[in-house]
Design a protein around this motif. Sequence first.
Motif, mmCIF file in Angstrom:
data_model
loop_
_atom_site.group_PDB
_atom_site.id
_atom_site.type_symbol
_atom_site.label_atom_id
_atom_site.label_comp_id
_atom_site.label_asym_id
_atom_site.label_seq_id
_atom_site.Cartn_x
_atom_site.Cartn_y
_atom_site.Cartn_z
ATOM 1 N N VAL A 112 105.547 38.704 14.575
ATOM 2 C CA VAL A 112 105.328 40.041 15.137
ATOM 3 C C VAL A 112 104.877 39.943 16.603
ATOM 4 N N TRP A 113 104.012 38.983 16.874
ATOM 5 C CA TRP A 113 103.530 38.784 18.257
ATOM 6 C C TRP A 113 104.705 38.497 19.197
ATOM 7 N N HIS A 114 105.557 37.555 18.806
ATOM 8 C CA HIS A 114 106.678 37.176 19.685
ATOM 9 C C HIS A 114 107.702 38.300 19.784
ATOM 10 N N LEU A 115 107.901 38.990 18.674
ATOM 11 C CA LEU A 115 108.850 40.102 18.688
ATOM 12 C C LEU A 115 108.389 41.181 19.676
ATOM 13 N N TYR A 116 107.095 41.474 19.655
ATOM 14 C CA TYR A 116 106.540 42.518 20.533
ATOM 15 C C TYR A 116 106.850 42.212 21.997
ATOM 16 N N TRP A 117 106.668 40.948 22.397
ATOM 17 C CA TRP A 117 106.893 40.600 23.809
ATOM 18 C C TRP A 117 108.377 40.463 24.119
ATOM 19 N N HIS A 118 109.166 40.178 23.098
ATOM 20 C CA HIS A 118 110.609 40.024 23.289
ATOM 21 C C HIS A 118 111.298 41.386 23.444
ATOM 22 N N LEU A 119 110.794 42.389 22.720
ATOM 23 C CA LEU A 119 111.473 43.688 22.693
ATOM 24 C C LEU A 119 111.164 44.502 23.951
ATOM 25 N N PRO A 120 112.082 45.386 24.353
ATOM 26 C CA PRO A 120 111.795 46.228 25.523
ATOM 27 C C PRO A 120 110.713 47.255 25.205
ATOM 28 N N ASP A 121 110.088 47.782 26.227
ATOM 29 C CA ASP A 121 109.009 48.748 26.022
ATOM 30 C C ASP A 121 109.506 50.009 25.301
ATOM 31 N N SER A 122 110.802 50.292 25.454
ATOM 32 C CA SER A 122 111.365 51.494 24.821
ATOM 33 C C SER A 122 111.385 51.384 23.289
ATOM 34 N N MET A 204 100.662 46.820 15.931
ATOM 35 C CA MET A 204 101.003 48.114 15.342
ATOM 36 C C MET A 204 102.454 48.502 15.598
ATOM 37 N N VAL A 205 102.908 48.331 16.839
ATOM 38 C CA VAL A 205 104.239 48.848 17.185
ATOM 39 C C VAL A 205 105.338 48.219 16.308
ATOM 40 N N PRO A 206 105.452 46.884 16.236
ATOM 41 C CA PRO A 206 106.514 46.342 15.358
ATOM 42 C C PRO A 206 106.292 46.669 13.880
ATOM 43 N N ASN A 207 105.020 46.619 13.438
ATOM 44 C CA ASN A 207 104.763 46.860 12.016
ATOM 45 C C ASN A 207 105.054 48.297 11.611
ATOM 46 N N VAL A 208 104.724 49.238 12.473
ATOM 47 C CA VAL A 208 104.925 50.637 12.085
ATOM 48 C C VAL A 208 106.345 51.083 12.437
ATOM 49 N N VAL A 209 106.724 50.947 13.695
ATOM 50 C CA VAL A 209 108.054 51.426 14.110
ATOM 51 C C VAL A 209 109.152 50.672 13.356
ATOM 52 N N GLY A 210 109.012 49.327 13.295
ATOM 53 C CA GLY A 210 110.071 48.512 12.690
ATOM 54 C C GLY A 210 109.928 48.383 11.196
ATOM 55 N N ILE A 219 116.181 46.242 13.390
ATOM 56 C CA ILE A 219 115.911 45.076 14.246
ATOM 57 C C ILE A 219 114.921 44.151 13.540
ATOM 58 N N LEU A 220 113.889 44.728 12.943
ATOM 59 C CA LEU A 220 112.863 43.897 12.296
ATOM 60 C C LEU A 220 113.165 43.646 10.821
ATOM 61 N N ALA A 221 113.534 44.674 10.111
ATOM 62 C CA ALA A 221 113.761 44.533 8.661
ATOM 63 C C ALA A 221 115.221 44.832 8.358
ATOM 64 N N THR A 222 115.742 44.221 7.292
ATOM 65 C CA THR A 222 117.164 44.425 7.009
ATOM 66 C C THR A 222 117.430 45.736 6.277
ATOM 67 N N LYS A 223 116.370 46.336 5.722
ATOM 68 C CA LYS A 223 116.557 47.656 5.098
ATOM 69 C C LYS A 223 115.217 48.373 5.059
ATOM 70 N N PRO A 224 115.232 49.695 4.886
ATOM 71 C CA PRO A 224 113.952 50.416 4.863
ATOM 72 C C PRO A 224 113.095 50.000 3.667
#
Length: 306
Positions: A112-122, A204-210, A219-224
């Motif tokens: 999650v840490w690396h994903l956060y910095w990898h993803l754009p702010d949008s 929070m951002v990857p865990n909640v949004v993704g 992008i983060l999970a393969t299904k809801p």
Amino acid sequence: MCEDLDRWERDGQVSFLGASGPRRFAVTRAEALTLLDHFIEHRLSAFGPHEDAMMSGDPWMAHSLLSAPMNLGLLDPIEVVNRAEDAYRRGSAPIASVEGFTRQVIGWRDFVWHLYWHLPDSYRDMNELEAGEPVPDWFANLEADSVDAACLSHILADVRDNGWAHHIPRLMVLGNYAMQRGWEPAEVTDWFHRAFVDGYDWVMVPNVVGMSQYADGGILATKPYAAGGAYINRMSNYCGDCVYDPRKRVGANACPFTAGYWSFMYRNRERLGANSRMAQPLSGLKRLSDLEELLAQEASRGSAAP
Ligand SMILES: Cc1cc2nc3c(=O)[nH]c(=O)nc-3n(C[C@H](O)[C@H](O)[C@H](O)COP(=O)(O)OP(=O)(O)OC[C@H]3O[C@@H](n4cnc5c(N)ncnc54)[C@H](O)[C@@H]3O)c2cc1C
Ligand code: SF4
């Protein structure tokens, strides 16, 4: 410090969420090390078999409570994982628990840490399921007593009293309900941020949004992570005391999670149609002879406290 906070609140400079009570989380290096020792010695062994279970009356179960001190920089995640590995090598914790715990820290936390910095702010504003409902006040203000659904009521009370719940209540009860009801993901993220003791933007951002809202379209999970009452019933003891029945999808005692699940599937059937992992759940819609009744029932329930 507490006096300052009380004064700022009285003066209307800040507002807080939840009940005040004794501090339960480590905020110094010494406290964090004591907590880590206690977890390794007394709870790590039970972590593996119970990490996904939920129990009314015991929100903590075998969880480490180490997210807050790790996020505060009081413990290095690798020192935590090394201690767990050492417990296995000494023969004091089974491989399933040590592997499960290591996977949480290195697999999830670092990912999650690396994903956060990898993803754009949008990324934080993504809303692929076009969910636009506001987070209702009863949820936003942790009004556990106004909720009949036992699982939601217990977990809102845990968050109100402790500022914490483990990953399954966050994902499969709170997040699942928000997604089923179509609450706006950025508002949901903001709520998680305010309500939880370990909330930081990067986590929070990857865990909640993704992960929990599928607002990134995969992008983060393969299904809801959508589930009905049967899942909650299997993983917890909440349903036994509930006014609703997890097996019922229509009628006065229809479980809001079970009915909400099908209503979510129906609303998103076209958006999720191209996802091969959703083919089976979506095909289940065709077998529902009471779909029209269910959709009308859930439209009327909406975001009101269930
Ligand atoms: C919707 C949602 C929101 C979340 N928000 C946060 C948050 O703001 N801050 C936070 O630290 N964790 C967050 N998590 C992850 C996880 O729920 C918490 O880290 C965990 O419940 C904290 O309790 P614990 O320390 O007892 O964890 P344990 O169950 O003991 O797990 C050990 C450690 O693994 C790490 N971990 C496990 N899962 C995750 C994950 N998905 N993402 C990052 N780290 C993970 C944590 O550092 C945790 O301390 C969230 C999960 C979900 C589904
Ligand atoms: S019956 Fe439904 S609402 Fe009640 S506790 Fe079970 S899952 Fe939650």
